[in-house]
Design a protein around this motif. Structure first.
Motif, PDB file in Angstrom:
ATOM      1  N   GLN A 160      -5.404   4.148  -1.810  1.00  0.00           N
ATOM      2  CA  GLN A 160      -5.618   4.398  -3.241  1.00  0.00           C
ATOM      3  C   GLN A 160      -6.918   3.776  -3.766  1.00  0.00           C
ATOM      4  N   ASP A 161      -7.539   2.883  -2.960  1.00  0.00           N
ATOM      5  CA  ASP A 161      -8.774   2.234  -3.424  1.00  0.00           C
ATOM      6  C   ASP A 161     -10.036   2.863  -2.825  1.00  0.00           C
ATOM      7  N   HIS A 166       0.853  -1.193   0.000  1.00  0.00           N
ATOM      8  CA  HIS A 166       0.000   0.000   0.000  1.00  0.00           C
ATOM      9  C   HIS A 166       0.884   1.236   0.000  1.00  0.00           C
ATOM     10  N   ASN A 181       0.372   4.253  -0.491  1.00  0.00           N
ATOM     11  CA  ASN A 181      -0.129   5.473   0.166  1.00  0.00           C
ATOM     12  C   ASN A 181      -0.604   5.217   1.586  1.00  0.00           C
TER      13      ASN A 181
END
Ligand SMILES: Nc1ncnc2c1ncn2[C@@H]1O[C@H](COP(=O)(O)OP(=O)(O)OP(=O)(O)O)[C@@H](O)[C@H]1O
Ligand SMILES: [Mg+2]
Length: 467
Positions: free
Chosen positions: A131-132, A31, A33
């Motif tokens: 980001q999701d 991940h 971010n």
């Protein structure tokens, strides 16, 4: 290809997943971010309305419980075939959506001081890669809501909700297994058809209500003497529409803000029922102790000035057991608070709502409740008619009464005797033998018919029956 086939055949699926997981973990930064946590409380808007996402998540995640769970709550309600599994504090549940790994955690907070019970707060934390975020909010959450809607439609168990003071004034529910349906209801066929048609029209008119700028709700006022089937009609409506019932006892509400809170916490596709909403009539002086036929509450209408009229409600508390008439006043909900919900600005908070008021005395209701547009349909539940008799005989004796030798006489007497369907039902239940039951009913009608011709019922007699 040979190696791949051998790998797939020799290494079990779980081990393969674990190996891939390790490879991903070591070689790719998962991940870039960081992680984001979304919190779904069981109540939204500061405790006013239910949080739809929380409810949906609870039902959805129950289907995702894995064998790794450490602690689960197991319940089974009467009438429900399946066990209901729910979570204990801190339970983790994993899910995956379009390649994104998601982790849910359940939290339950009952307050730290055991001597000071506070209403329980529950929430879900959903952790996801930052980001999701858009994918999860835009697709995953709607997917959960839709999935749960489909699940509920497939195995809909109706509920009846009521306010339990011991759960912090929140709605609590049990399964509604009332057997009443429109088929078993003794009611004039034309009226029955009109009610069904009205509800059907209401059900399919979402766009219509939007177009004409009205809240998508429908109000029914059921009135008539006790035992004529008002509550049975409500159960039939719930069974027909497959709507939950919210049974609101106004006497359990302390003021307008609590009324708003509990009404906002009702779900869509539901029937809000307020039974026995009788008016106490005009009362001359607000300060004096009041006497009301309905000891629960009473609405009163009073003029502040010639231009302005306000309504208020008083809660009547019996002060001494010895003196039935000694009631003292305590401020309660106001009629305007209730009407605002039915018809005013608050009425737009929710879709597909049915509101039902019942009363034994329509004439005692305030005109504000009766004005056009407030209660869309006024349904008179009357004494038993010959059509009603036919349904009841079919229900209770399982046969067409017309073929029985006593039926003609019973049919001739039924309307003049002014008996309620509840009274007829009681006589028909005296025996499984149609001869005995119909004979019992006939004798009852002859006695009643005699009484009815001697005296027509006075208002006070009807009041007595109601009280
Ligand atoms: N119209 C009816 N059709 C079929 N059964 C009825 C009807 N009216 C009454 N009954 C029977 O009588 C019982 C009492 O009826 P119900 O509680 O619906 O009356 P009600 O009008 O709500 O009375 P109350 O004003 O006292 O609340 C029901 O359980 C049902 O068995
Ligand atoms: Mg009733």
């Amino acid at each position: 290809m040979l190696l791949q086939t051998a790998f797939n055949t020799l290494i079990p699926h779980e081990l393969r997943s674990y190996l891939f997981h390790l490879i991903r973990k070591w070689f790719f930064k998962p991940h870039p971010n960081g992680l984001l946590t979304l919190v779904f409380d069981d109540n939204s808007s500061g405790g006013y309305a239910r949080n739809e996402i929380y409810d949906a998540a609870e039902a959805y995640l129950a289907t995702k419980i894995s064998n790794k769970a450490d602690c689960l709550r197991v319940t089974k309600t009467p009438g429900n075939k399946n066990l209901i599994l729910s979570f204990e504090d801190n339970e983790k549940i994993y899910d995956e959506f379009k390649g994104v790994d998601l982790s849910w955690r359940f939290h339950r907070n009952t307050g730290s001081d055991p001597n000071k019970p506070t209403p329980e707060k529950r929430c879900f934390h959903l952790t996801l890669p930052k980001q999701d975020k858009d994918l999860i909010l835009g697709s995953y959450i709607p997917f959960i809501i839709e999935t749960v809607k489909r699940m509920r439609n497939n195995e809909r168990v109706l509920k009846i909700h009521t306010i339990d003071r011991y759960s912090g004034g929140k709605w609590t529910n049990v399964n509604l297994k009332h057997p009443a349906t429109f088929d078993t209801l003794a009611m004039e066929p034309s009226l029955k058809e009109a009610v069904i048609a009205d509800m059907e029209r209401f059900r399919c008119r979402k766009d219509f209500y939007k177009r004409v700028g009205r809240a998508w709700k429908r109000g029914y006022l059921l009135y008539g003497p006790p035992g004529t089937g008002k509550s049975s009609l409500i159960a039939s409506m719930a069974n027909y529409m497959k709507f939950d019932i919210y049974d609101l006892q106004l006497s359990s509400i302390s003021d307008d803000s609590e009324l708003r809170r509990v009404l906002l916490a009702t779900a869509n596709r539901s029937i809000l029922v307020i039974e026995d909403i009788d008016c106490g009539g005009d009362l001359p002086d607000r300060k004096t102790a009041q006497v009301c036929n309905n000891p629960k509450f009473c609405f009163r209408f009073h003029s502040v000035s010639p231009q302005e009229t306000t309504f208020d409600a008083v809660f009547l508390v019996q002060t001494s057991n010895a003196n039935h008439n000694a009631y003292t006043r305590k401020p309660k909900i106001t009629l305007s608070g209730l009407l605002n919900f039915i018809d005013g600005l608050w009425s737009s908070c929710g879709d597909e709502r049915i509101i039902v008021f019942t009363t034994n005395h329509k004439d005692r209701l305030d005109s504000a409740l009766l004005r056009p547009g407030r209660m869309d349909m006024h349904i008179h539940m009357s004494y038993c008619t010959s059509q009603g008799l036919k349904v009841l005989v079919q229900n209770y004796l399982g046969r067409d009464g017309g073929t029985h030798k006593l039926y003609g006489e019973i049919e001739r007497l039924i309307e003049d005797a002014q008996v309620t369907p509840a009274q007829v039902a009681e006589k028909l239940m005296t025996s499984d033998d149609a001869d005995v039951a119909l004979d019992e009913l006939l004798n009852f009608l002859m006695v009643k018919g005699g009484e009815a011709t001697e005296t027509t019922k006075t208002d006070s007699e009807i009041d007595e029956e109601c009280d």
